[in-house]
Write an enzyme that holds these catalytic residues in place. Structure first.
Site, mmCIF file in Angstrom:
data_model
loop_
_atom_site.group_PDB
_atom_site.id
_atom_site.type_symbol
_atom_site.label_atom_id
_atom_site.label_comp_id
_atom_site.label_asym_id
_atom_site.label_seq_id
_atom_site.Cartn_x
_atom_site.Cartn_y
_atom_site.Cartn_z
ATOM 1 N N SER A 154 10.497 -14.565 -0.872
ATOM 2 C CA SER A 154 10.852 -14.062 -2.036
ATOM 3 C C SER A 154 12.027 -14.766 -2.705
ATOM 4 O O SER A 154 12.054 -15.068 -3.765
ATOM 5 C CB SER A 154 11.184 -12.307 -1.941
ATOM 6 O OG SER A 154 10.030 -11.810 -1.608
ATOM 7 N N ALA B 67 6.336 -11.876 -4.791
ATOM 8 C CA ALA B 67 7.773 -11.748 -4.476
ATOM 9 C C ALA B 67 8.122 -10.439 -4.293
ATOM 10 O O ALA B 67 7.785 -9.531 -5.278
ATOM 11 C CB ALA B 67 8.668 -12.529 -5.148
ATOM 12 N N LYS B 68 9.133 -9.657 -3.489
ATOM 13 C CA LYS B 68 9.596 -8.627 -3.514
ATOM 14 C C LYS B 68 10.773 -8.728 -3.984
ATOM 15 O O LYS B 68 12.094 -8.738 -3.382
ATOM 16 C CB LYS B 68 9.689 -7.774 -2.075
ATOM 17 C CG LYS B 68 9.797 -6.424 -2.132
ATOM 18 C CD LYS B 68 9.616 -5.588 -0.717
ATOM 19 C CE LYS B 68 10.096 -4.188 -0.889
ATOM 20 N NZ LYS B 68 9.001 -3.448 -1.481
ATOM 21 N N ALA B 69 10.986 -8.701 -5.488
ATOM 22 C CA ALA B 69 12.182 -8.797 -6.193
ATOM 23 C C ALA B 69 12.494 -7.704 -7.087
ATOM 24 O O ALA B 69 11.763 -6.915 -7.606
ATOM 25 C CB ALA B 69 11.749 -9.955 -7.231
ATOM 26 N N TYR C 217 10.666 -4.030 -10.373
ATOM 27 C CA TYR C 217 10.669 -2.794 -10.198
ATOM 28 C C TYR C 217 11.430 -1.820 -11.471
ATOM 29 O O TYR C 217 11.355 -0.633 -11.271
ATOM 30 C CB TYR C 217 11.597 -2.356 -9.017
ATOM 31 C CG TYR C 217 10.511 -2.780 -7.692
ATOM 32 C CD1 TYR C 217 9.866 -1.486 -7.047
ATOM 33 C CD2 TYR C 217 10.730 -4.082 -7.083
ATOM 34 C CE1 TYR C 217 9.133 -1.955 -5.897
ATOM 35 C CE2 TYR C 217 9.972 -4.315 -6.110
ATOM 36 C CZ TYR C 217 9.391 -3.182 -5.379
ATOM 37 O OH TYR C 217 8.328 -3.703 -4.198
#
Length: 288
Positions: free
Chosen positions: A62, A156-158, A162
């Site tokens: 990420s 990606a876990k960005a 969110y």
């Protein structure tokens, strides 16, 4: 319980354990202004972090997607997580590892000269959706859609990805719901605000193809479990009109684990045998 900024315990920051209340950053931290931050949510069961290495590898991935490098190896971060758990006396916990561009010489969109900071915290966290594991979660339908993969690094876990999830969940909670289901930019079923979604029809499972949202590690685990049970899994485009034809539904995520869904908007679902079996099998797997 006190707020997350006012607790006893230790947090790992940039290579050392610091007092929980002292784990602070400057107000001109780049990530605070431009969302240059990535993170992982993990659960520790009986002293063992489930999919520890995969989560840590994804944190690095990420960061690379956001054009920065984490200054600690996968092995160093895995060791740091164990330090945090031990320092806080935790064997069953939620673990949050995250990395971000900090305050430095740059204070604009570009931030190549700013240091990359890393921290790891852990705390006890029960069921993400409360009693929904037995009763079924109630979901709103979000007005915000997951964007096109041409506009964001969806794999990606960005943190920045969110923002619309937070707004969607706030709107859902205001209606008495636990969460919200989101459509994608094409108008098809995508996911919940922080969890992937599955449906059941005629004994087979259907789940949206993750081509514009995160292919969660819990999602991947559950797909594998279903295949081992010789249950057919269809990873495909799901149109909104299909929602009324599905019999069961559940969410998957590290925080959510496997949580049955009883209602999405005007659509109702049975908290059925397959949903409960998958939840039970997942619980056994992570504690094996």
């Amino acid at each position: 319980m006190s707020g997350y900024d006012d607790r006893d315990g230790k947090i790992w920051m940039d290579g050392q354990l610091v007092d929980w209340r002292g784990a602070n950053v400057h107000v001109l931290t780049h990530a605070l202004h431009y969302a240059s931050s990535v993170f992982e949510g993990e659960r520790c069961y009986n002293g063992k972090i489930f999919l520890d290495r995969k989560h840590t590898e994804r944190l690095h991935f990420s960061a690379n997607c956001l054009d920065f490098q984490i200054p600690y190896t996968v092995e160093e971060l895995m060791a740091a997580k164990q330090e945090v758990l031990q320092a806080n006396g935790l064997t069953d916990a939620y673990v949050r590892a995250f990395a971000w561009r900090g305050a430095g010489d740059d204070m604009g969109v570009a931030s190549a000269r700013n240091p990359v900071r890393v921290a790891i915290a852990a705390w006890h966290w029960g069921n993400y959706y409360g009693d929904a594991k037995t009763k079924g979660a109630k979901l709103d339908i979000a007005k915000w859609k997951r964007p096109s993969p041409e506009t964001i690094p969806h794999e990606a876990k960005a943190a920045g990805l969110y923002m619309i999830c937070t707004m969607s969940k706030h709107a859902a909670e205001a209606k008495g719901c636990s969460d919200a289901m989101m459509f994608d930019y094409r108008g098809n079923v995508a996911e919940a605000t922080g969890a992937n979604i599955f449906f059941v029809k005629d004994g087979e499972v259907h789940t949206p193809k993750p081509d514009c949202f995160l292919n969660g590690l819990t999602r991947q685990t559950v797909v594998g479990m279903l295949q081992e049970k010789q249950i057919k899994v269809h990873e495909r485009v799901i149109a909104p009109a299909e929602l009324e034809s599905f019999e069961q539904c559940w969410l998957t995520g590290t925080a959510a684990e496997v949580t049955p869904v009883g209602q999405i908007g005007d659509y109702n679902f049975e908290v059925g045998a397959l949903a409960l079996d998958v939840a039970d099998s997942y619980e056994k797997l992570v504690r094996a």
